[in-house]
Scaffold this active site. Sequence first.
Site, PDB file in Angstrom:
ATOM      1  N   GLY A 243     -88.874 -47.645 -49.277  1.00 34.17           N
ATOM      2  CA  GLY A 243     -89.835 -48.114 -50.032  1.00 34.17           C
ATOM      3  C   GLY A 243     -90.871 -47.140 -50.138  1.00 34.17           C
ATOM      4  O   GLY A 243     -91.575 -47.158 -49.210  1.00 34.17           O
TER       5      GLY A 243
ATOM      6  N   TYR B 282     -75.593 -46.221 -47.840  1.00 35.21           N
ATOM      7  CA  TYR B 282     -76.682 -45.293 -48.150  1.00 35.21           C
ATOM      8  C   TYR B 282     -78.062 -45.690 -47.665  1.00 35.21           C
ATOM      9  O   TYR B 282     -78.624 -44.887 -47.371  1.00 35.21           O
ATOM     10  CB  TYR B 282     -76.825 -45.410 -49.801  1.00 35.21           C
ATOM     11  CG  TYR B 282     -77.951 -44.637 -50.504  1.00 35.21           C
ATOM     12  CD1 TYR B 282     -77.897 -43.388 -50.546  1.00 35.21           C
ATOM     13  CD2 TYR B 282     -78.880 -45.480 -51.075  1.00 35.21           C
ATOM     14  CE1 TYR B 282     -79.186 -42.673 -50.889  1.00 35.21           C
ATOM     15  CE2 TYR B 282     -79.900 -44.929 -51.756  1.00 35.21           C
ATOM     16  CZ  TYR B 282     -80.111 -43.426 -51.647  1.00 35.21           C
ATOM     17  OH  TYR B 282     -81.157 -42.888 -52.018  1.00 35.21           O
TER      18      TYR B 282
ATOM     19  N   CYS C 110     -86.998 -52.316 -49.883  1.00 38.72           N
ATOM     20  CA  CYS C 110     -88.274 -52.848 -49.117  1.00 38.72           C
ATOM     21  C   CYS C 110     -87.815 -52.841 -47.563  1.00 38.72           C
ATOM     22  O   CYS C 110     -86.682 -52.939 -47.107  1.00 38.72           O
ATOM     23  CB  CYS C 110     -88.577 -54.260 -49.514  1.00 38.72           C
ATOM     24  SG  CYS C 110     -89.008 -54.033 -51.216  1.00 38.72           S
TER      25      CYS C 110
ATOM     26  N   ASN D 267     -88.214 -59.142 -47.860  1.00 39.31           N
ATOM     27  CA  ASN D 267     -87.312 -58.131 -48.193  1.00 39.31           C
ATOM     28  C   ASN D 267     -86.070 -58.957 -48.689  1.00 39.31           C
ATOM     29  O   ASN D 267     -85.503 -59.518 -48.193  1.00 39.31           O
ATOM     30  CB  ASN D 267     -86.975 -57.316 -46.958  1.00 39.31           C
ATOM     31  CG  ASN D 267     -85.647 -56.185 -47.424  1.00 39.31           C
ATOM     32  OD1 ASN D 267     -85.602 -55.975 -48.594  1.00 39.31           O
ATOM     33  ND2 ASN D 267     -84.990 -55.810 -46.501  1.00 39.31           N
ATOM     34  N   GLY D 268     -85.918 -58.421 -50.125  1.00 38.19           N
ATOM     35  CA  GLY D 268     -84.479 -59.420 -50.673  1.00 38.19           C
ATOM     36  C   GLY D 268     -84.977 -59.839 -52.177  1.00 38.19           C
ATOM     37  O   GLY D 268     -85.830 -59.108 -52.649  1.00 38.19           O
TER      38      GLY D 268
END
Length: 459
Positions: A36, A254, A10, A110-111
């Site tokens: 996302g 990544y 996200c 986000n998380g």
Amino acid sequence: METRDWNEECAVVGVYNVQNAAVSAYYSLFSMQHRGQEATGIASSNGEKLNCIKNHGLVTSVFCDETLSKLKGFSAIGHNRYSTAGEDSMADAQPVFARYDLGEIAIVHNGNLTNAKQIRNELIAEGSIFQSHMDTENLIHLIARSKKEALIDRIKEAVLRVEGAFCFVILSRKKMFVIRDRHGFRPLSLGEIKNPDGSIGYIVASETCAFDLVGAKYVRDVKPGEMLVFSKEGMQSHSIMPANPYPCVFEYVYFARPDSHVFGRLVYNIRKAMGRELAKENPIDADLVIPVPDSGVAAALGYSQESGIPFELGIIRNHYVGRTFIEPTQQIRELKVKLKLNPIRELIENKRIIVIDDSVVRGTTSKQIVKILRDCGAKEIHMKISSPPTISPCYYGVDTPSVGELISARMSDEEVCKFIGADSLSFLSLEGLKRSIGVEDYKFCQACFDGNYIVEIKE
Ligand code: SF4
């Protein structure tokens, strides 16, 4: 890692005191599409009312001039979703919007909240009704049920009850609130936008590549444990919990775009350093170094420069492969690799090839890559991975396979090498990873590599 074995986690953005803030949020989300692709959404405020539009799909397919024209106002928040907690349904797309006793509110997150189930069960026992599967909805309930008078106090109270990884951006009609968890697992940066009238606008985003597209200047990262409050009076910073930073090292491996500065460092440089370290740790005689595009490119350049072995783009990626709309069975995953990656036979044939990828998760992608290179007549294939073996799932906001699906959790490096069919396989060591990042006081979350979780998961 090109078949989304280890999915992104996200993106969030918040824009304040900028004319047509939703347009800046749109471009920011566009630049962070890699984090996302399931759903996207923007909520905006004109000071009187919040408007919110969200839908499944990519940023460019959900938003157009017409939809953006409905999102007027000087502040906006936005979200790109890859399902982490919750399910892939519209109810789980963000922003989460609600009306409560103080007015209207919208939240993006986000998380992943590690005590989400516990809090949800408590809230349900007390009479709360939930509309989605998202842990983010917990925060709305905690804010709405708080007995505090001011919204800022309600938010502080709510945030202190949740644990785990979070970057929250919260929009009310007049203000915007930004909170990062005490460990700073996920990245969140602050930038400034100079408005045509000379006033200063603000932007927060998961990655700084969002700033480049909207002409914002990077100011600093939002600190772990910090709350920023944006109002007509400007920006205020509050330290609301003691910081104990453990940022996610996988952002460097990544997730993040190479042109982003994450946790204060340019991702591209770190990935190249990982490639150089890999070459130092794992020298081997070969004719060519080729990356698995796109995430292996910078590390392959580093490997080539350190080893002196020529670099070539031996595999070309098709960027226009959409979703297949079929269940991701093993067979379909293999097809996806073929749809995305095509080797150049003239470069590969009769050569001893070093292939650089960022990670091995299930092993399926690597196996397919080895196969397509063998089919092109490669003489030797040496797979080199610019991170350590991934042995544990992530509970801090990344959609990962279960431990049973992680090939390195089940097999030794030699067994993985045999499974993927390469002539040799080597990984960057944890020490090599640390050296690549190049900080003296290395303190990162690396639980997916070593299984040491900083925050426990409460079921
Ligand atoms: S477990 Fe891995 S992916 Fe998750 S936050 Fe830690 S380093 Fe990042």
